[in-house]
Write a protein that holds these residues in place. Sequence first.
Motif, mmCIF file in Angstrom:
data_model
loop_
_atom_site.group_PDB
_atom_site.id
_atom_site.type_symbol
_atom_site.label_atom_id
_atom_site.label_comp_id
_atom_site.label_asym_id
_atom_site.label_seq_id
_atom_site.Cartn_x
_atom_site.Cartn_y
_atom_site.Cartn_z
ATOM 1 N N LEU A 61 0.479 -64.149 -25.769
ATOM 2 C CA LEU A 61 1.566 -63.176 -25.702
ATOM 3 C C LEU A 61 2.751 -63.722 -24.916
ATOM 4 O O LEU A 61 3.904 -63.549 -25.308
ATOM 5 N N ASP A 62 2.478 -64.379 -23.795
ATOM 6 C CA ASP A 62 3.548 -64.968 -22.994
ATOM 7 C C ASP A 62 4.280 -66.055 -23.774
ATOM 8 O O ASP A 62 5.509 -66.188 -23.691
ATOM 9 N N LEU A 74 -0.481 -68.283 -35.707
ATOM 10 C CA LEU A 74 -1.628 -69.166 -35.957
ATOM 11 C C LEU A 74 -1.554 -70.429 -35.109
ATOM 12 O O LEU A 74 -2.562 -70.881 -34.555
ATOM 13 N N ALA A 75 -0.364 -70.995 -34.991
ATOM 14 C CA ALA A 75 -0.205 -72.196 -34.178
ATOM 15 C C ALA A 75 -0.411 -71.882 -32.695
ATOM 16 O O ALA A 75 -1.047 -72.654 -31.965
ATOM 17 N N ILE A 76 0.115 -70.754 -32.250
ATOM 18 C CA ILE A 76 -0.069 -70.365 -30.850
ATOM 19 C C ILE A 76 -1.540 -70.113 -30.554
ATOM 20 O O ILE A 76 -2.054 -70.503 -29.499
ATOM 21 N N ALA A 77 -2.247 -69.485 -31.490
ATOM 22 C CA ALA A 77 -3.684 -69.262 -31.303
ATOM 23 C C ALA A 77 -4.426 -70.581 -31.176
ATOM 24 O O ALA A 77 -5.326 -70.728 -30.342
ATOM 25 N N ALA A 78 -4.070 -71.553 -32.005
ATOM 26 C CA ALA A 78 -4.708 -72.865 -31.909
ATOM 27 C C ALA A 78 -4.442 -73.497 -30.549
ATOM 28 O O ALA A 78 -5.328 -74.139 -29.949
ATOM 29 N N LEU A 79 -3.233 -73.313 -30.034
ATOM 30 C CA LEU A 79 -2.866 -73.882 -28.733
ATOM 31 C C LEU A 79 -3.704 -73.287 -27.607
ATOM 32 O O LEU A 79 -4.351 -74.011 -26.843
ATOM 33 N N VAL A 80 -3.677 -71.969 -27.494
ATOM 34 C CA VAL A 80 -4.328 -71.332 -26.345
ATOM 35 C C VAL A 80 -5.855 -71.353 -26.472
ATOM 36 O O VAL A 80 -6.561 -71.463 -25.467
ATOM 37 N N THR A 363 5.275 -77.550 -34.699
ATOM 38 C CA THR A 363 4.080 -76.823 -35.125
ATOM 39 C C THR A 363 4.333 -75.324 -35.223
ATOM 40 O O THR A 363 3.614 -74.622 -35.922
ATOM 41 N N GLY A 364 5.329 -74.843 -34.493
ATOM 42 C CA GLY A 364 5.590 -73.416 -34.398
ATOM 43 C C GLY A 364 5.114 -72.794 -33.103
ATOM 44 O O GLY A 364 5.310 -71.603 -32.885
#
Length: 514
Positions: A61-62, A74-80, A363-364
């Motif tokens: 979220l941040d 999707l890219a943020i989910a992969a990151l965190v 990546t986004g």
Amino acid sequence: MKVVIVGAGVAGLTAALRADALGHEVELVVKGRLREGSTVHAQGGIAGAYGPGDSAALHALDTMHAGDGHGDPLAIAALVDGAAEAIDALVRAGVPFDRAADGAIARGLEAAHSLPRIAHAGGDATGRAISDALTARLDSTRVRVREQAFATDLVTADDAVHGIRLHGIRLVGIRLLSGETIDADAVVLATGGAGLLYPVTTNPSGTTGDGIAMVLRAGAPVADLEFVQFHPTVLAGDSPFLISEAVRGAGAVLRDADGRRFVFDDHPDGELAPRDVVARAVARQALAQGSPVLLDATALGAAALASRFPMIDAELRRRGIDWSREPVPVSPAAHYLMGGVVTDVDGRTALPGLWAVGETARTGVHGANRLASNSLLEGAVFGARAADSLTHTSLPYEFVPPGSDRSGTNSYGSTSCGSGERVGAEQHGGMRGFSRQSLQQLMWERVGLLRDDDGLADAVRTLHAWEAPAPRTPAEQEDANLLIVARATASAALARTDSLGAHFRLSPALIGAA
């Protein structure tokens, strides 16, 4: 499989070590020397050390909020979701993260993070600690390292990448031929960003957009180049020096010439607002008062500053500044490129055989403005994901970037050079008026922190009128790369008519008021 990885920051080193462990034949190509890239200079830390009340979901979220809603979920989910494993892998590699009294990794706070979740090493030497640890691991692998080898172009055939070409001019008869080629089954670009587009930057001298320029010349898509992050707190003067955002996270504040904390005029979080907000506030206030604003860390005390920020403390004192007793003059500087080569969540690009990771890639995850300390995390997570996906090159190729439907249409848009033209080696002519310095000044004045339609249009016209000389030296090749990336960046900024994150367009009314 023969894999060539270009660049040796956290993304390139992670990819190289992982690919070697998976049994690939790996060649690591570095323009300069090992330990010379942007990773070494990273002060703040790596996000993802979650404590009580924190989670990957809150980090996501941040990240989305800091990116002004432009990030890809999707890219943020992969990151965190990959943060814990990435930090554990760095610990196993020997990164000496700072520890709390109970032995757990100490967690710092930085702007736009809801909770302290930044792991750091040596106080403000996290990037150097990561680079040293990963580089040392190379000695126990089969990875072949080639230093001072400048990759200039991709070797393509049948719409796929089959290797890279190195800089070098050979005279054969009356013809000038380009340098050596390295054949590969897969190429991973990890060449960093393009901070040298601007005259004042936190980036090292080799950060000239090389990987992005290679992809532009090959005609593959890039995106989001208009989103250039300017760091708000760089020591003002002739020799800029980054003062980490973690200093503000520890309690330092920004003051105007009268001692007032002015950033609250722009955002309720003040100094801990997203970087784009703070950088613009700093720039506006400096312009209004005719002098740099002041970073006041005196409340932290000499002992705490020396302990938590030893590198910054030593450098400031070397320059005769006792920041425990006096505020430090600061101003913004070009820092990070959120856009780059369009990839999916495994680093694949639209060209079969080509991957991109780290700051080279788009990546986004960063959206329109990178959340502090997500860059080292991105390199570690996506470097590993790219290496893991290399074995899939024999499968039917399907490139679906984040934010796309299954047809492969990029919903964020992309550009090969910003104006619809394909930039090729044949355009490297010569035209009076172009120089690196003139390009940097133009970008600073027209495509900098504050932008307007007339300035951007002028930048696009000028950049497309200029041509770099035929690149016979490494410096001339860097200039050619900067010009190509500058054209794409300015054109993307002109095309985005609304303000979003780090891309801030002044309205005619605001221009008149200024």
